[in-house]
Design a protein around this motif. Structure first.
Motif, PDB file in Angstrom:
ATOM      1  N   LEU A 188       0.851  -1.188   0.000  1.00  0.00           N
ATOM      2  CA  LEU A 188       0.000   0.000   0.000  1.00  0.00           C
ATOM      3  C   LEU A 188       0.883   1.233   0.000  1.00  0.00           C
ATOM      4  O   LEU A 188       2.065   1.156   0.294  1.00  0.00           O
ATOM      5  N   GLY A 190       0.801   4.168   1.744  1.00  0.00           N
ATOM      6  CA  GLY A 190       0.828   5.135   2.825  1.00  0.00           C
ATOM      7  C   GLY A 190       2.219   5.529   3.249  1.00  0.00           C
ATOM      8  O   GLY A 190       3.168   4.791   3.023  1.00  0.00           O
ATOM      9  N   PRO A 191       2.330   6.692   3.876  1.00  0.00           N
ATOM     10  CA  PRO A 191       3.595   7.073   4.492  1.00  0.00           C
ATOM     11  C   PRO A 191       3.940   6.046   5.566  1.00  0.00           C
ATOM     12  O   PRO A 191       3.062   5.348   6.061  1.00  0.00           O
ATOM     13  N   VAL A 192       5.177   5.965   5.912  1.00  0.00           N
ATOM     14  CA  VAL A 192       5.637   4.904   6.799  1.00  0.00           C
ATOM     15  C   VAL A 192       6.231   5.484   8.075  1.00  0.00           C
ATOM     16  O   VAL A 192       6.969   6.449   8.044  1.00  0.00           O
ATOM     17  N   TYR A 193       5.868   4.910   9.172  1.00  0.00           N
ATOM     18  CA  TYR A 193       6.409   5.263  10.458  1.00  0.00           C
ATOM     19  C   TYR A 193       7.431   4.259  10.912  1.00  0.00           C
ATOM     20  O   TYR A 193       7.195   3.064  10.761  1.00  0.00           O
ATOM     21  N   PRO A 194       8.416   4.672  11.669  1.00  0.00           N
ATOM     22  CA  PRO A 194       9.155   3.686  12.447  1.00  0.00           C
ATOM     23  C   PRO A 194       8.395   3.471  13.746  1.00  0.00           C
ATOM     24  O   PRO A 194       7.528   4.245  14.123  1.00  0.00           O
ATOM     25  N   ASP A 195       8.741   2.452  14.457  1.00  0.00           N
ATOM     26  CA  ASP A 195       8.280   2.295  15.829  1.00  0.00           C
ATOM     27  C   ASP A 195       9.108   3.267  16.669  1.00  0.00           C
ATOM     28  O   ASP A 195       9.896   4.053  16.140  1.00  0.00           O
ATOM     29  N   GLU A 196       8.966   3.226  17.974  1.00  0.00           N
ATOM     30  CA  GLU A 196       9.766   4.138  18.796  1.00  0.00           C
ATOM     31  C   GLU A 196      11.246   3.903  18.502  1.00  0.00           C
ATOM     32  O   GLU A 196      12.010   4.831  18.338  1.00  0.00           O
ATOM     33  N   VAL A 199      12.755   0.436  13.114  1.00  0.00           N
ATOM     34  CA  VAL A 199      13.120  -0.912  12.693  1.00  0.00           C
ATOM     35  C   VAL A 199      14.000  -0.834  11.450  1.00  0.00           C
ATOM     36  O   VAL A 199      14.926  -1.608  11.270  1.00  0.00           O
ATOM     37  N   HIS A 203      14.691   4.914   7.486  1.00  0.00           N
ATOM     38  CA  HIS A 203      13.540   5.797   7.706  1.00  0.00           C
ATOM     39  C   HIS A 203      14.010   7.241   7.753  1.00  0.00           C
ATOM     40  O   HIS A 203      14.687   7.637   8.703  1.00  0.00           O
ATOM     41  N   GLU A 208       3.351  11.810  11.708  1.00  0.00           N
ATOM     42  CA  GLU A 208       2.360  11.472  12.734  1.00  0.00           C
ATOM     43  C   GLU A 208       1.015  11.161  12.100  1.00  0.00           C
ATOM     44  O   GLU A 208       0.691  11.680  11.031  1.00  0.00           O
ATOM     45  N   ASP A 209       0.191  10.376  12.821  1.00  0.00           N
ATOM     46  CA  ASP A 209      -1.161  10.075  12.321  1.00  0.00           C
ATOM     47  C   ASP A 209      -1.934  11.344  11.947  1.00  0.00           C
ATOM     48  O   ASP A 209      -2.635  11.374  10.935  1.00  0.00           O
TER      49      ASP A 209
ATOM     50  N   PHE B 153      -3.762  11.682  18.593  1.00  0.00           N
ATOM     51  CA  PHE B 153      -4.720  11.414  17.525  1.00  0.00           C
ATOM     52  C   PHE B 153      -4.375  10.104  16.818  1.00  0.00           C
ATOM     53  O   PHE B 153      -3.218   9.886  16.456  1.00  0.00           O
ATOM     54  N   ASP B 231      -1.404   3.056   7.084  1.00  0.00           N
ATOM     55  CA  ASP B 231      -0.942   4.449   7.171  1.00  0.00           C
ATOM     56  C   ASP B 231      -0.768   4.899   8.617  1.00  0.00           C
ATOM     57  O   ASP B 231      -0.231   5.977   8.862  1.00  0.00           O
ATOM     58  N   GLN B 236       1.171   0.078  11.766  1.00  0.00           N
ATOM     59  CA  GLN B 236       2.502  -0.300  11.293  1.00  0.00           C
ATOM     60  C   GLN B 236       3.271  -1.068  12.366  1.00  0.00           C
ATOM     61  O   GLN B 236       3.996  -2.020  12.075  1.00  0.00           O
ATOM     62  N   GLN B 240       4.633  -4.842  11.963  1.00  0.00           N
ATOM     63  CA  GLN B 240       6.038  -5.197  12.219  1.00  0.00           C
ATOM     64  C   GLN B 240       6.167  -6.324  13.244  1.00  0.00           C
ATOM     65  O   GLN B 240       7.151  -7.055  13.254  1.00  0.00           O
TER      66      GLN B 240
END
Lengths: 272, 272
Positions: A188, A190-196, A199, A203, A208-209, B153, B231, B236, B240
């Motif tokens: 898909l 969508g933009p991609v986030y790392p976890d805290e 990973v 990145h 942010e959401d 959010f 997203d 995400q 992961q």
């Protein structure tokens, strides 16, 4: 680059801003008015919180060097030269003048955003591309600060924040940054986030959401931003007050090529 | 009918809920799990805040009458029967049992939402239409309560709130309510707000800006809600962790025909 969003002036915190580029949006109508005044050649805009502050400051300036502008309850302040309609801030009216501006929400948001952030830009639909370009050049983390309406989430400011994000992502891709989907090989888009703890080391863009939501609003309303203004509480109020021409003006994407900066109490356009 | 939205559990206030229908969304995964458990025939779900509370409550119930379910950090709590994956809550596993559930965010949001509101429903993408139907029957003002992710959010909960709003508007039109555009003769199609003092007496539907934004997210992602889950920060993270199957499950709109209600500490499906 990390992009976050603050939905209302009341939610601004110093910690969220430190060393970041901030953009303040109060597009109906303060930030649209600031952009218009500076594009029309005014010397500077000085935002002040209270009407009394505006008159006090005016007394310290030479006659005919300044204009008092602003609103309370969307109506021009008695004794002021101009209201808060960007349509009043023509070159004829403001060229080479100092504009002392007081508005309900935007002034407060701008001052709060300046406490801690590395740089504060003034954003609107009118100057989406100019702001996005500056943000990319600064290459810092970004906080999109929406002034909000009466302490609540505002559709029109969030749309403008999303439009700037969209343009920024386009500029980054033009510059050869891989898109999120390319990097992650995601099914898909969508933009991609790392976890805290990220990973994936590559990145280099974190949304942010709330920024993703703003981006999706930009995609939804992109062909007709005016519709968003009519969908918003504040836009409908202005339309009911007979200010539909202001809505139509403020909905024009990239009409102006200015990226106003707030620094030391004044908003100016940086000269190259 | 007035529809508002609370973006995070932390933003819930009693005043915002009084005499209203509330819907709590924590779709990844608590509220999806609750809906699935009840649709699978479990007797009731009892949400508790702390793991210790779950064990204490369990001691008061007859052997084999209950299951302990829930997560910390998206991982099953040691000693519990089930985690927080809705896929575990099959009829085989939960039929006629009491499920004691503890999750990080959703439990807190549900309990807070119950303080003051007239009725609290549990919402997810799985039961959009069932919840919208109940909201219309209640005919009260509505508060869409998004649990949020780590105090911020969340895209997925806001999308679900928007999907319920969209379905509610469809049902109202089917019932013969005029659409906003019909009522106002607006050139554009957006929902319509009154000002604080409504200008038009026929205003019978008021959407906050945040609800309009949620509705637009529903329109953007409507054909592919799974994309919104990918997203989102939390989606995400789950992907992961190898929980992509949970995302795919939770993204199924109207899979279930249940509108769970939280009352006196328990979530049940009302029998007609």
């Amino acid at each position: 680059m990390n992009i976050s969003l603050i939905p209302t002036a009341a939610a601004i915190s110093r910690e969220a801003l430190i060393n970041k580029s901030a953009v303040v949006f109060d597009i109906l109508r303060a930030s649209s008015t600031v952009c218009t005044a500076l594009a029309s050649g005014c010397k500077e805009v000085i935002p002040v919180v209270e009407v009394a502050d505006a008159f006090t400051l005016a007394k310290t300036l030479p006659d005919n060097s300044f204009l008092l502008g602003g609103e309370r309850g969307a109506v021009k302040v008695p004794g002021f030269h101009l209201g808060n309609s960007p349509l009043e801030y023509t070159s004829n009216a403001v060229k080479d003048k100092t504009v002392i501006l007081t508005t309900t929400n935007g002034t407060r948001a701008t001052r709060l955003a300046a406490a801690g952030s590395g740089q504060v830009f003034i954003g609107s639909l009118l100057n989406v591309s100019a702001v996005a370009k500056q943000l990319l050049e600064m290459d810092r983390d970004i906080v999109l600060v929406c002034a909000g309406t009466r302490g609540k989430f505002s559709l029109e400011d969030t749309l403008a924040a999303g439009m700037v994000t969209r343009q920024l992502l386009k500029l980054r891709q033009t510059k050869g940054f891989p898109s999120a989907a390319q990097r992650e090989n995601l099914p898909l888009n969508g933009p991609v986030y790392p976890d805290e703890a990220p990973v994936v080391a590559s990145h280099d863009l974190v949304l942010e959401d709330a920024v993703v939501a703003a981006l999706r609003l930009a995609e939804f309303y992109g062909n007709n931003p005016l519709r968003a203004l009519y969908d918003s509480l504040h836009g409908q109020k202005l339309a009911q007050m007979g200010l539909a021409a202001d809505l139509a003006y403020c909905a024009q994407v990239d009409l102006l090529d200015v990226a106003p900066v707030y620094r030391d109490g004044k908003i100016t356009v940086e000269q190259p």
